[in-house]
Design a protein around this motif. Structure first.
Motif, PDB file in Angstrom:
ATOM      1  N   LYS A   8      -1.010 -13.882 -23.645  1.00 11.25           N
ATOM      2  CA  LYS A   8      -1.286 -14.415 -24.995  1.00 11.25           C
ATOM      3  C   LYS A   8      -2.203 -15.638 -24.914  1.00 11.25           C
ATOM      4  N   LYS A  56      -5.766 -14.609 -23.855  1.00 11.78           N
ATOM      5  CA  LYS A  56      -6.488 -13.995 -24.972  1.00 11.78           C
ATOM      6  C   LYS A  56      -7.036 -15.068 -25.909  1.00 11.78           C
ATOM      7  N   ASN A  57      -6.210 -16.052 -26.216  1.00 12.39           N
ATOM      8  CA  ASN A  57      -6.623 -17.089 -27.162  1.00 12.39           C
ATOM      9  C   ASN A  57      -7.660 -18.042 -26.567  1.00 12.39           C
ATOM     10  N   GLU A  60     -10.921 -10.082 -27.415  1.00 16.77           N
ATOM     11  CA  GLU A  60     -10.658  -9.260 -28.595  1.00 16.77           C
ATOM     12  C   GLU A  60      -9.213  -8.770 -28.671  1.00 16.77           C
ATOM     13  N   THR A  61      -8.658  -8.317 -27.524  1.00 15.15           N
ATOM     14  CA  THR A  61      -7.330  -7.711 -27.553  1.00 15.15           C
ATOM     15  C   THR A  61      -6.435  -8.281 -26.454  1.00 15.15           C
ATOM     16  N   TYR A  62      -5.131  -8.084 -26.663  1.00 13.68           N
ATOM     17  CA  TYR A  62      -4.176  -8.479 -25.637  1.00 13.68           C
ATOM     18  C   TYR A  62      -4.309  -7.570 -24.417  1.00 13.68           C
ATOM     19  N   GLY A  63      -4.664  -6.310 -24.638  1.00 13.82           N
ATOM     20  CA  GLY A  63      -4.856  -5.375 -23.533  1.00 13.82           C
ATOM     21  C   GLY A  63      -5.957  -5.832 -22.599  1.00 13.82           C
ATOM     22  N   GLU A  64      -7.018  -6.347 -23.175  1.00 18.61           N
ATOM     23  CA  GLU A  64      -8.139  -6.865 -22.377  1.00 18.61           C
ATOM     24  C   GLU A  64      -7.679  -8.064 -21.539  1.00 18.61           C
ATOM     25  N   GLU A 101      -4.611  -8.699 -20.592  1.00 18.51           N
ATOM     26  CA  GLU A 101      -3.669  -8.231 -19.581  1.00 18.51           C
ATOM     27  C   GLU A 101      -4.394  -7.578 -18.406  1.00 18.51           C
TER      28      GLU A 101
END
Length: 91
Positions: free
Chosen positions: A8, A11-12, A17-21, A23
């Motif tokens: 999280k 990502k921020n 763009e995404t949490y998947g990216e 991760e």
């Protein structure tokens, strides 16, 4: 901090763009650290610290339930030594 919290925050802070990216990036970094320790036995991150694979000798231990003396086998372990900058930041 848990892995989910790290994802999280990554990502921020990286404005992904995404949490998947986030991760996938975190998993990739963790895999690189693991691979480096397996293959090269040492990883230095300037300003953070050094991870090093060390050999632990076999030694005697005690079973806490029974009090019986046991032999703990020799093994490899990962040792972390923090850099001066990290030590100062923590203080």
């Amino acid at each position: 901090m848990t892995k989910a919290e790290m994802v999280k925050r990554l990502k921020n802070e990286a404005e992904l763009e995404t949490y998947g990216e986030a991760e996938r990036i975190l998993n990739s970094v963790m895999q690189m650290v693991s691979d480096t320790l397996v293959n090269e036995k040492s990883l230095t991150l300037n300003g953070f610290g050094t991870f090093k694979v060390v050999q632990r000798k076999a030694h005697k231990g005690r079973n806490p339930r029974t009090g019986q003396t046991i032999t703990i086998a020799a093994r490899k372990a990962v040792k972390f030594t923090s850099a001066k900058a990290l030590k100062e930041k923590v203080q």
